[in-house]
Write a protein that holds these residues in place. Structure first.
Motif, PDB file in Angstrom:
ATOM      1  N   GLN A 118       0.103  57.518  38.853  1.00  0.00           N
ATOM      2  CA  GLN A 118      -1.058  58.220  38.299  1.00  0.00           C
ATOM      3  C   GLN A 118      -0.656  59.310  37.294  1.00  0.00           C
ATOM      4  O   GLN A 118      -1.498  60.027  36.773  1.00  0.00           O
ATOM      5  CB  GLN A 118      -1.885  58.859  39.427  1.00  0.00           C
ATOM      6  CG  GLN A 118      -2.215  57.972  40.591  1.00  0.00           C
ATOM      7  CD  GLN A 118      -2.767  56.618  40.175  1.00  0.00           C
ATOM      8  OE1 GLN A 118      -3.697  56.549  39.373  1.00  0.00           O
ATOM      9  NE2 GLN A 118      -2.205  55.548  40.735  1.00  0.00           N
ATOM     10  N   LEU A 177       5.763  50.098  44.707  1.00  0.00           N
ATOM     11  CA  LEU A 177       5.725  51.546  44.867  1.00  0.00           C
ATOM     12  C   LEU A 177       6.996  52.081  45.509  1.00  0.00           C
ATOM     13  O   LEU A 177       7.451  53.175  45.188  1.00  0.00           O
ATOM     14  CB  LEU A 177       4.500  51.953  45.679  1.00  0.00           C
ATOM     15  CG  LEU A 177       3.157  51.769  44.967  1.00  0.00           C
ATOM     16  CD1 LEU A 177       2.045  52.431  45.771  1.00  0.00           C
ATOM     17  CD2 LEU A 177       3.183  52.365  43.578  1.00  0.00           C
ATOM     18  N   GLN A 217      -7.109  52.264  45.308  1.00  0.00           N
ATOM     19  CA  GLN A 217      -6.110  51.407  45.938  1.00  0.00           C
ATOM     20  C   GLN A 217      -5.994  51.755  47.405  1.00  0.00           C
ATOM     21  O   GLN A 217      -6.382  52.847  47.831  1.00  0.00           O
ATOM     22  CB  GLN A 217      -4.751  51.559  45.229  1.00  0.00           C
ATOM     23  CG  GLN A 217      -4.788  51.070  43.787  1.00  0.00           C
ATOM     24  CD  GLN A 217      -3.491  51.346  43.043  1.00  0.00           C
ATOM     25  OE1 GLN A 217      -3.108  52.493  42.852  1.00  0.00           O
ATOM     26  NE2 GLN A 217      -2.826  50.295  42.611  1.00  0.00           N
ATOM     27  N   PHE A 242      -6.528  56.893  46.806  1.00  0.00           N
ATOM     28  CA  PHE A 242      -5.611  56.037  47.562  1.00  0.00           C
ATOM     29  C   PHE A 242      -5.919  56.221  49.044  1.00  0.00           C
ATOM     30  O   PHE A 242      -5.829  57.337  49.565  1.00  0.00           O
ATOM     31  CB  PHE A 242      -4.166  56.431  47.253  1.00  0.00           C
ATOM     32  CG  PHE A 242      -3.124  55.458  47.739  1.00  0.00           C
ATOM     33  CD1 PHE A 242      -3.388  54.109  47.867  1.00  0.00           C
ATOM     34  CD2 PHE A 242      -1.845  55.901  48.052  1.00  0.00           C
ATOM     35  CE1 PHE A 242      -2.426  53.209  48.295  1.00  0.00           C
ATOM     36  CE2 PHE A 242      -0.859  55.021  48.482  1.00  0.00           C
ATOM     37  CZ  PHE A 242      -1.149  53.668  48.596  1.00  0.00           C
ATOM     38  N   VAL A 285      -2.340  48.018  47.217  1.00  0.00           N
ATOM     39  CA  VAL A 285      -1.143  48.434  46.515  1.00  0.00           C
ATOM     40  C   VAL A 285       0.043  47.588  46.960  1.00  0.00           C
ATOM     41  O   VAL A 285       0.129  47.155  48.099  1.00  0.00           O
ATOM     42  CB  VAL A 285      -0.870  49.929  46.770  1.00  0.00           C
ATOM     43  CG1 VAL A 285      -0.363  50.163  48.166  1.00  0.00           C
ATOM     44  CG2 VAL A 285       0.085  50.490  45.746  1.00  0.00           C
ATOM     45  N   TRP A 302       2.641  55.886  44.426  1.00  0.00           N
ATOM     46  CA  TRP A 302       1.281  55.805  43.861  1.00  0.00           C
ATOM     47  C   TRP A 302       0.983  57.028  43.008  1.00  0.00           C
ATOM     48  O   TRP A 302       0.449  56.908  41.908  1.00  0.00           O
ATOM     49  CB  TRP A 302       0.266  55.644  44.983  1.00  0.00           C
ATOM     50  CG  TRP A 302      -1.155  55.630  44.503  1.00  0.00           C
ATOM     51  CD1 TRP A 302      -1.856  54.550  44.056  1.00  0.00           C
ATOM     52  CD2 TRP A 302      -2.057  56.749  44.424  1.00  0.00           C
ATOM     53  NE1 TRP A 302      -3.137  54.910  43.691  1.00  0.00           N
ATOM     54  CE2 TRP A 302      -3.282  56.267  43.901  1.00  0.00           C
ATOM     55  CE3 TRP A 302      -1.943  58.102  44.731  1.00  0.00           C
ATOM     56  CZ2 TRP A 302      -4.383  57.094  43.688  1.00  0.00           C
ATOM     57  CZ3 TRP A 302      -3.042  58.928  44.514  1.00  0.00           C
ATOM     58  CH2 TRP A 302      -4.240  58.429  44.005  1.00  0.00           C
TER      59      TRP A 302
END
Length: 389
Positions: free
Chosen positions: A387, A11, A356, A306, A6, A383
């Motif tokens: 989603q 992010l 990720q 994640f 990532v 993250w």
């Protein structure tokens, strides 16, 4: 399906935007973080590991059935975001910890250095309700047989029952009782191993899975030669607190090994390490033994995953540290350049919508208690936003 490292910048910027929206949208109501300590009875049926393990290999043939009380803390967020009111983060700690792991080594409002090390406070500012639990056999939850009952399969069933209650709207705690239609599972260390097991057996339970302090590669030599010998009957470590526990409830008895296992030199506040060791808890022989087979491939889990593991996690990074800190009092380890070794954990999730990973720098196993913690909370929640959660 996708698996990538990532982008921390993407992010973090995403999370900054989210925080800005959460603090400006007229649709959200601002209040205070409201946490309630609850006890949740769960009735489980599990098949645990036969201990001792036979020479022919592990056999899971020990039936377990019973009702146990799970102590937990439910927190309504300080920022009310309508789209997240029915999204629950379930937070599951690792060995030697309890629910306070997720709030900076103390209850919310009493965390070390305010919000700096509190996942719960960070999630609250983005509108997420949270449920942080004391795993069976830990904290204020029931302490049954530490060999035959408190094992990985029983823990998985316990968490499954909590999720069923959350989805059914029968979970105690919410001021406005409601059925949660989205579950985000967040684990640390053994709690992440339980998350992997949950994904295997109950692939529909969690809509997204965040596994911290985890990979598919255990640093076996360190665990066997350094950490394991310091895990002894808890009653001998702290007779005043644990003197009445069965001798198969275990604890760490060496502060240096605790530091080496969970912290990376130079990456943390020494006063927090001292506090953390003074608060350390227990683990059972059953948990450690039933964890030995290692993680399992979650063939049917299709949600996003994640993995967030410190770049120098001594338990799950088994490579030499290419640039060990000057005057480090012990050997340190690495997960490859920028944590690239974590990419191999994708093998556990062949059907995942996305996979990720991220490795916070200058951080060990308990990266939540390192200087990088707050920024990494932002990465994790960025993250989640990507989603759609």
């Amino acid at each position: 399906m996708v698996f990538v490292r990532v982008s921390v910048w993407a992010l973090t910027l995403n999370t900054i935007c989210i925080l800005g929206l959460a603090n400006s949208s007229p649709l959200e109501r601002h209040s205070q973080l409201n946490c309630t300590n609850v006890v949740i009875p769960v009735t489980i049926t599990a098949t645990n590991l036969h201990i001792p393990i036979a020479t022919t290999g592990p056999v899971f043939d020990v039936p377990v059935h019973g009702t146990f009380n799970i102590a937990a803390r439910y927190c309504e967020p300080e920022i009310k975001v309508p789209s997240k009111q029915k999204t629950l983060q379930i937070l599951v700690h690792g060995i030697t910890y309890d629910r306070n792991y997720w709030s900076g080594d103390g209850p919310p409002g009493s965390s070390y250095h305010g919000d700096q090390y509190s996942w719960i406070e960070f999630a609250s500012k983005l509108g997420y309700p949270t449920l942080s639990i004391d795993r069976l056999g830990n904290g204020l939850s029931d302490h049954p047989d530490p060999v035959n009952i408190v094992q990985i399969p029983a823990q998985i069933e316990t968490i499954h029952e909590l999720i069923l209650k959350a989805r059914a709207g029968t979970l105690p705690g919410p001021a406005t009782p409601r059925a949660f239609n989205k579950i985000v599972y967040v684990g640390h260390s053994l709690g992440s191993s339980l998350g992997n097991g949950l994904n295997v057996k109950y692939p529909e339970d969690s809509d997204a899975t965040i596994l911290t302090g985890f990979s598919n590669t255990l640093n076996g030599p360190f665990f066997s030669n350094s950490l394991a010998p310091t895990i002894v009957p808890a009653a001998t470590v702290n007779p005043a607190e644990w003197g009445n526990l069965d001798p198969n409830y275990l604890a760490l008895n060496n502060s240096t090994i605790f530091q080496q296992s969970f912290y990376y030199p130079g990456g943390y506040d020494p006063a927090l390490l001292t506090l953390d060791y003074s608060l350390s808890g227990t683990v059972t022989l059953g948990e450690l033994t039933s964890a030995l087979p290692g993680p399992t491939v979650a063939l049917r889990y299709q949600g996003p995953v994640f993995v967030v593991t410190g770049q120098h996690d001594a338990i799950f990074c088994n490579l030499p540290d290419p640039s060990p800190p000057a005057n480090a009092p012990f050997e340190t380890f690495g997960c490859g350049p920028y944590g690239t070794g974590l990419s191999e954990t994708k093998a556990l999730y062949p059907a995942a919508k996305s996979f990720q990973w991220f490795a916070p720098r200058n951080s060990g196993h308990c990266w939540h208690f390192h200087y990088e913690a707050y920024a990494t909370f932002g990465v994790a929640h960025g993250w989640l936003a990507l989603q759609g959660l």
